[in-house]
Scaffold this active site. Sequence first.
Site, PDB file in Angstrom:
ATOM      1  N   GLU A 170       0.914  -1.260   0.000  1.00 52.19           N
ATOM      2  CA  GLU A 170      -0.150  -0.095   0.090  1.00 52.19           C
ATOM      3  C   GLU A 170       0.688   1.279  -0.003  1.00 52.19           C
ATOM      4  O   GLU A 170       0.497   2.202  -0.701  1.00 52.19           O
ATOM      5  CB  GLU A 170      -0.942  -0.031   1.144  1.00 52.19           C
ATOM      6  N   TRP A 187       1.617   1.801  -3.570  1.00 52.79           N
ATOM      7  CA  TRP A 187       0.587   2.576  -4.108  1.00 52.79           C
ATOM      8  C   TRP A 187       0.718   4.199  -3.941  1.00 52.79           C
ATOM      9  O   TRP A 187       0.351   4.843  -4.762  1.00 52.79           O
ATOM     10  CB  TRP A 187      -0.583   1.960  -3.845  1.00 52.79           C
ATOM     11  N   TRP A 245     -21.449  12.915 -19.039  1.00 50.15           N
ATOM     12  CA  TRP A 245     -21.789  12.620 -17.636  1.00 50.15           C
ATOM     13  C   TRP A 245     -23.103  13.107 -17.421  1.00 50.15           C
ATOM     14  O   TRP A 245     -23.421  14.141 -18.188  1.00 50.15           O
ATOM     15  CB  TRP A 245     -20.751  13.029 -16.499  1.00 50.15           C
ATOM     16  N   ASN A 288     -10.716   1.969   2.763  1.00 49.65           N
ATOM     17  CA  ASN A 288     -10.375   1.923   1.336  1.00 49.65           C
ATOM     18  C   ASN A 288     -11.377   1.087   0.593  1.00 49.65           C
ATOM     19  O   ASN A 288     -11.959   1.555  -0.589  1.00 49.65           O
ATOM     20  CB  ASN A 288      -9.053   1.387   0.960  1.00 49.65           C
ATOM     21  N   TRP A 333     -16.470  11.820 -12.196  1.00 48.94           N
ATOM     22  CA  TRP A 333     -15.677  11.506 -11.108  1.00 48.94           C
ATOM     23  C   TRP A 333     -15.052  12.976 -10.452  1.00 48.94           C
ATOM     24  O   TRP A 333     -14.729  12.728  -9.259  1.00 48.94           O
ATOM     25  CB  TRP A 333     -14.617  10.792 -11.504  1.00 48.94           C
ATOM     26  N   TRP A 347     -10.036   8.058  -7.605  1.00 53.74           N
ATOM     27  CA  TRP A 347     -11.136   8.575  -8.268  1.00 53.74           C
ATOM     28  C   TRP A 347     -10.989   8.010  -9.736  1.00 53.74           C
ATOM     29  O   TRP A 347     -12.036   7.422 -10.268  1.00 53.74           O
ATOM     30  CB  TRP A 347     -11.445   9.841  -8.275  1.00 53.74           C
TER      31      TRP A 347
HETATM   32  C1  LIG Z   1     -11.817   6.888  -4.415  1.00 54.99           C
HETATM   33  C2  LIG Z   1     -10.588   7.165  -3.557  1.00 54.99           C
HETATM   34  C3  LIG Z   1     -10.272   8.290  -3.001  1.00 54.99           C
HETATM   35  C4  LIG Z   1      -9.160   7.990  -2.141  1.00 54.99           C
HETATM   36  N1  LIG Z   1      -8.628   9.253  -1.579  1.00 54.99           N
HETATM   37  C5  LIG Z   1      -7.682   9.183  -0.889  1.00 54.99           C
HETATM   38  C6  LIG Z   1      -7.109  10.283  -0.134  1.00 54.99           C
HETATM   39  O1  LIG Z   1      -7.651  11.631  -0.297  1.00 54.99           O
HETATM   40  N2  LIG Z   1      -5.759  10.303   0.729  1.00 54.99           N
HETATM   41  C7  LIG Z   1      -5.376   9.077   0.778  1.00 54.99           C
HETATM   42  O2  LIG Z   1      -4.280   9.109   1.760  1.00 54.99           O
HETATM   43  N3  LIG Z   1      -5.830   8.101   0.470  1.00 54.99           N
HETATM   44  C8  LIG Z   1      -6.844   7.851  -0.548  1.00 54.99           C
HETATM   45  N4  LIG Z   1      -7.156   6.913  -1.190  1.00 54.99           N
HETATM   46  C9  LIG Z   1      -6.406   5.541  -0.697  1.00 54.99           C
HETATM   47  C10 LIG Z   1      -6.923   4.652   0.385  1.00 54.99           C
HETATM   48  O3  LIG Z   1      -8.303   4.531   0.535  1.00 54.99           O
HETATM   49  C11 LIG Z   1      -6.674   5.301   1.825  1.00 54.99           C
HETATM   50  O4  LIG Z   1      -5.126   5.651   1.799  1.00 54.99           O
HETATM   51  C12 LIG Z   1      -6.846   4.434   2.921  1.00 54.99           C
HETATM   52  O5  LIG Z   1      -8.226   4.041   2.937  1.00 54.99           O
HETATM   53  C13 LIG Z   1      -6.285   5.009   4.086  1.00 54.99           C
HETATM   54  O6  LIG Z   1      -6.453   4.442   5.426  1.00 54.99           O
HETATM   55  P1  LIG Z   1      -5.390   3.587   6.107  1.00 54.99           P
HETATM   56  O7  LIG Z   1      -4.488   4.818   6.474  1.00 54.99           O
HETATM   57  O8  LIG Z   1      -6.139   2.797   7.359  1.00 54.99           O
HETATM   58  O9  LIG Z   1      -4.777   2.842   5.051  1.00 54.99           O
HETATM   59  P2  LIG Z   1      -3.743   1.291   5.149  1.00 54.99           P
HETATM   60  O10 LIG Z   1      -4.599   0.304   4.436  1.00 54.99           O
HETATM   61  O11 LIG Z   1      -3.054   1.064   6.453  1.00 54.99           O
HETATM   62  O12 LIG Z   1      -2.476   1.559   4.104  1.00 54.99           O
HETATM   63  C14 LIG Z   1      -1.414   2.448   4.401  1.00 54.99           C
HETATM   64  C15 LIG Z   1      -1.202   3.447   3.891  1.00 54.99           C
HETATM   65  O13 LIG Z   1      -0.892   3.259   2.378  1.00 54.99           O
HETATM   66  C16 LIG Z   1      -1.442   4.277   1.469  1.00 54.99           C
HETATM   67  N5  LIG Z   1      -2.413   3.810   0.754  1.00 54.99           N
HETATM   68  C17 LIG Z   1      -3.207   2.633   0.970  1.00 54.99           C
HETATM   69  N6  LIG Z   1      -4.011   2.452   0.043  1.00 54.99           N
HETATM   70  C18 LIG Z   1      -3.654   3.435  -0.929  1.00 54.99           C
HETATM   71  C19 LIG Z   1      -4.142   3.504  -2.482  1.00 54.99           C
HETATM   72  N7  LIG Z   1      -5.002   3.093  -3.047  1.00 54.99           N
HETATM   73  N8  LIG Z   1      -3.504   4.816  -3.138  1.00 54.99           N
HETATM   74  C20 LIG Z   1      -2.479   5.405  -2.375  1.00 54.99           C
HETATM   75  N9  LIG Z   1      -2.176   5.239  -1.143  1.00 54.99           N
HETATM   76  C21 LIG Z   1      -2.808   4.201  -0.443  1.00 54.99           C
HETATM   77  C22 LIG Z   1      -2.057   5.273   2.657  1.00 54.99           C
HETATM   78  O14 LIG Z   1      -0.954   6.329   2.854  1.00 54.99           O
HETATM   79  C23 LIG Z   1      -2.371   4.396   3.933  1.00 54.99           C
HETATM   80  O15 LIG Z   1      -2.134   5.139   4.983  1.00 54.99           O
HETATM   81  C24 LIG Z   1      -8.433   6.965  -2.056  1.00 54.99           C
HETATM   82  C25 LIG Z   1      -8.933   5.647  -2.375  1.00 54.99           C
HETATM   83  C26 LIG Z   1      -9.949   5.673  -3.467  1.00 54.99           C
HETATM   84  C27 LIG Z   1     -10.426   4.543  -4.001  1.00 54.99           C
END
Ligand SMILES: Cc1cc2nc3c(=O)[nH]c(=O)nc-3n(C[C@H](O)[C@H](O)[C@H](O)COP(=O)(O)OP(=O)(O)OC[C@H]3O[C@@H](n4cnc5c(N)ncnc54)[C@H](O)[C@@H]3O)c2cc1C
Length: 481
Positions: free
Chosen positions: A278, A281, A310, A345, A363, A386
């Site tokens: 993650e 990502w 849209w 997520n 979006w 998004w």
């Molecule tokens: C539509 C959409 C919008 C999102 N908007 C944001 C946002 O504004 N800010 C944001 O930080 N994340 C965003 N994410 C990614 C992800 O959903 C969140 O980072 C995650 O839910 C944060 O929870 P966590 O810290 O418990 O993640 P964990 O599962 O603990 O992951 C650890 C870290 O990895 C990073 N990470 C995890 N998944 C992703 C991902 N798909 N893309 C990029 N980084 C990721 C984050 O920094 C996160 O804190 C978005 C995803 C989607 C599908």
Amino acid sequence: MRLIWFRNDLRCHSHTPLQRALAAGEPVIALYVLCPGQWDRHGVAPLRRWYVLESLLELGHTLASRGVDLHVIDGGDFEGTVGVVTDFVRQHNITDVFCNREYPLNELNRDRAVARELEAEGVRIHGFDDGVLVPPRSLNTGKGTPYTVFTAYKRRWDQWMEEYGPQVPEAPRWPRRRGRFVGHDTVDGALSALSLGQAPRALWLPGEDAAVRRLKVFVEEHIGDYKRLRDVPAETATSELSVALSAGTLAPAEAWRAARMAMRDPAAREGAVTWIGELAWRDFYRQILHRFPALAKGAPFRPETRLLRWNDNEAHFAAWCNGRTGYPLVDAAMRQLVSTGWMHNRLRMLTAMFLTKHLFIDWRRGERFFMQHLIDGDFAANNGGWQWSASTGTDAAPYFRVFSPVRQSRRFDPEGRFIARYVTELAELDNNAIHEPWKQPLLTGDYPPPLVPHEGVKQRVEAAFRAARDAWSQQAGERKA
Ligand SMILES: Cc1cc2nc3c(=O)[nH]c(=O)nc-3n(C[C@H](O)[C@H](O)[C@H](O)COP(=O)(O)OP(=O)(O)OC[C@H]3O[C@@H](n4cnc5c(N)ncnc54)[C@H](O)[C@@H]3O)c2cc1C
């Protein structure tokens, strides 16, 4: 005199600019420029502003106790920031500026303008990449182009991390003096101007101490189960460190190191490896945003999707925003976002797909609504997520893949525990009925029926994407002719 310019890196641990600026033993001063105008322009959530400002207060006190003065100045927006920073440098006879790089277009333009002015006057600028694990220009495909597919990027990312991954940083050489926090009142003023709907400390703890503690708890108690439970929104299975990582109260290097340590325990290994994925990502979307700057201006990554037509259905958009689409898991997720400033997520993907596929709403409207509410609102990750969900982005979900809200609900919240927490009017329904309440109309109070049926969505989306692709090919033919 040397300057540390703090931005989205509100911490003292794993902070190379801080460590390098202090290394020579020369006088060091720190600066943070507030940009409320920039926040307004991008619709940044009040809760996120609160987190940043409170973290800044903590940072100011920490730096002062360790002998470094922090000055906080209101620059208005990024344009104003250029003047504030250059004036500050001149007033304090700064010879060297140390900062972490930021990669979105506006930030780059701001930094280029500052560098142009100061370098012409002989000031040296030292940029570092602590905001990411792998700097955005480090990895290229064999053809020298940026990676746009995550799996291929991740393979190279792993190799790069093995070879050059972050080393344990040297501790800063703090000066032997008492520092001052100048501009404390500017931060207090900005905090009192916020209108917060709730008492945020009940849910979120700002600052680097809380972030480091949260990382420790996650790694010690949850990381082993991360792979198994990370898609279950009713569980506390993910780190909820996204706000800390995006505001920089936690260094990505620190998060990576902690997960690598956890990997030594065979029981935690699989979860830790998945979690590190993650963090990759996060880097992936940062390098995409950096290398395709048109994304920062609202462009979709796939040009043909510019021609999608849209829907502008305001009532549908309002129902989605208010958690009243009639699909319980979608609604629970939207209510979680609005009431806590965070969303799981799996549910970000589900709600984003619902908006862009079921309701076929642009979006960009969803992206903005998320920014207006998320405490972790982060341009690169939000835009990436998004565009992935809307099938307009790099490595996006194929446009013919449409999540079924009911199947997602039965699979990831089988007992309806998460739904019951946020859609309280359905809390009394049993494990089966809670996923399709329209089948029990007498038991669901004023909970609405589904806004649109799931059946037929896939076909409509396919037709719309096909029409956009055809129109794009036709236009390309006309452009050539
Ligand atoms: C539509 C959409 C919008 C999102 N908007 C944001 C946002 O504004 N800010 C944001 O930080 N994340 C965003 N994410 C990614 C992800 O959903 C969140 O980072 C995650 O839910 C944060 O929870 P966590 O810290 O418990 O993640 P964990 O599962 O603990 O992951 C650890 C870290 O990895 C990073 N990470 C995890 N998944 C992703 C991902 N798909 N893309 C990029 N980084 C990721 C984050 O920094 C996160 O804190 C978005 C995803 C989607 C599908």
